[in-house]
Design a protein around this motif. Structure first.
Motif, PDB file in Angstrom:
ATOM      1  N   ASP A   8      29.876 -89.944  82.043  1.00  0.00           N
ATOM      2  CA  ASP A   8      29.000 -88.927  82.640  1.00  0.00           C
ATOM      3  C   ASP A   8      29.228 -87.566  81.977  1.00  0.00           C
ATOM      4  OD1 ASP A   8      28.070 -90.792  84.468  1.00  0.00           O
ATOM      5  OD2 ASP A   8      29.379 -90.104  86.088  1.00  0.00           O
ATOM      6  N   VAL A   9      28.296 -86.663  82.206  1.00  0.00           N
ATOM      7  CA  VAL A   9      28.440 -85.278  81.772  1.00  0.00           C
ATOM      8  C   VAL A   9      28.606 -84.429  83.029  1.00  0.00           C
ATOM      9  CG1 VAL A   9      27.349 -83.339  80.591  1.00  0.00           C
ATOM     10  CG2 VAL A   9      27.077 -85.652  79.681  1.00  0.00           C
ATOM     11  N   PHE A  10      29.672 -83.648  83.062  1.00  0.00           N
ATOM     12  CA  PHE A  10      29.981 -82.794  84.205  1.00  0.00           C
ATOM     13  C   PHE A  10      29.270 -81.460  84.022  1.00  0.00           C
ATOM     14  CE2 PHE A  10      33.208 -79.705  86.031  1.00  0.00           C
ATOM     15  CZ  PHE A  10      32.894 -79.950  87.360  1.00  0.00           C
ATOM     16  N   ARG A  11      28.417 -81.115  84.994  1.00  0.00           N
ATOM     17  CA  ARG A  11      27.659 -79.859  84.985  1.00  0.00           C
ATOM     18  C   ARG A  11      27.841 -79.174  86.335  1.00  0.00           C
ATOM     19  NH1 ARG A  11      24.120 -83.766  82.802  1.00  0.00           N
ATOM     20  NH2 ARG A  11      23.673 -83.395  80.584  1.00  0.00           N
ATOM     21  N   GLU A  51      28.713 -77.691  80.229  1.00  0.00           N
ATOM     22  CA  GLU A  51      28.579 -79.148  80.200  1.00  0.00           C
ATOM     23  C   GLU A  51      29.830 -79.729  79.562  1.00  0.00           C
ATOM     24  OE1 GLU A  51      25.020 -80.369  78.206  1.00  0.00           O
ATOM     25  OE2 GLU A  51      23.728 -79.586  79.782  1.00  0.00           O
ATOM     26  N   VAL A  52      30.447 -80.666  80.260  1.00  0.00           N
ATOM     27  CA  VAL A  52      31.635 -81.326  79.739  1.00  0.00           C
ATOM     28  C   VAL A  52      31.329 -82.816  79.657  1.00  0.00           C
ATOM     29  CG1 VAL A  52      34.081 -81.824  80.108  1.00  0.00           C
ATOM     30  CG2 VAL A  52      33.141 -79.611  80.814  1.00  0.00           C
ATOM     31  N   ALA A  53      31.281 -83.331  78.436  1.00  0.00           N
ATOM     32  CA  ALA A  53      31.081 -84.768  78.230  1.00  0.00           C
ATOM     33  C   ALA A  53      32.411 -85.457  78.508  1.00  0.00           C
ATOM     34  CB  ALA A  53      30.608 -85.035  76.813  1.00  0.00           C
ATOM     35  N   LEU A  54      32.467 -86.187  79.608  1.00  0.00           N
ATOM     36  CA  LEU A  54      33.736 -86.781  80.009  1.00  0.00           C
ATOM     37  C   LEU A  54      34.295 -87.738  78.973  1.00  0.00           C
ATOM     38  CD1 LEU A  54      33.293 -87.397  83.832  1.00  0.00           C
ATOM     39  CD2 LEU A  54      34.179 -85.406  82.634  1.00  0.00           C
ATOM     40  N   ALA A  55      33.432 -88.416  78.236  1.00  0.00           N
ATOM     41  CA  ALA A  55      33.905 -89.348  77.210  1.00  0.00           C
ATOM     42  C   ALA A  55      34.833 -88.634  76.229  1.00  0.00           C
ATOM     43  CB  ALA A  55      32.727 -89.987  76.490  1.00  0.00           C
ATOM     44  N   ASP A  56      34.571 -87.346  75.983  1.00  0.00           N
ATOM     45  CA  ASP A  56      35.430 -86.571  75.081  1.00  0.00           C
ATOM     46  C   ASP A  56      36.825 -86.377  75.673  1.00  0.00           C
ATOM     47  OD1 ASP A  56      33.295 -86.343  73.335  1.00  0.00           O
ATOM     48  OD2 ASP A  56      32.791 -84.304  73.967  1.00  0.00           O
ATOM     49  N   LEU A  57      36.919 -86.301  76.990  1.00  0.00           N
ATOM     50  CA  LEU A  57      38.217 -86.117  77.634  1.00  0.00           C
ATOM     51  C   LEU A  57      39.084 -87.364  77.565  1.00  0.00           C
ATOM     52  CD1 LEU A  57      37.227 -84.239  80.916  1.00  0.00           C
ATOM     53  CD2 LEU A  57      37.970 -83.251  78.739  1.00  0.00           C
TER      54      LEU A  57
END
Length: 84
Positions: free
Chosen positions: A58-61, A69-75
């Protein structure tokens, strides 16, 4: 707050109560093991309420930070190596 395998209870109970007591308006809990992010806001009565829960890819907004916008996959990826 980033939860580690040994800090989950402390982060979700004691720190949550402490942040509520000092009037922090938001508390984000990132759990890399469960690949989840929860956004809590201080509600009436001085208690936090989960207003947003995302996970996986998901993307956290968050409403509180328009345009963020934080692309959770990147975390969830491992540490990035420095270029050689």
């Amino acid at each position: 707050e980033v939860v580690s395998p040994t800090s989950g209870r402390y982060d979700r109970v004691q720190k949550l109560a402490w942040y509520a007591a000092i009037g922090a308006q938001e508390y984000w809990i990132v759990d890399p093991h469960a690949e989840t992010l929860e956004r809590l806001v201080l509600g009436t009565g001085g208690h936090f309420v989960i207003v947003q829960s995302v996970g996986g890819t998901d993307v956290f907004r968050p409403d509180s930070f328009p345009g963020l916008e934080v692309a959770l996959a990147d975390l969830w990826q491992g540490p990035v190596s420095a270029p050689a």
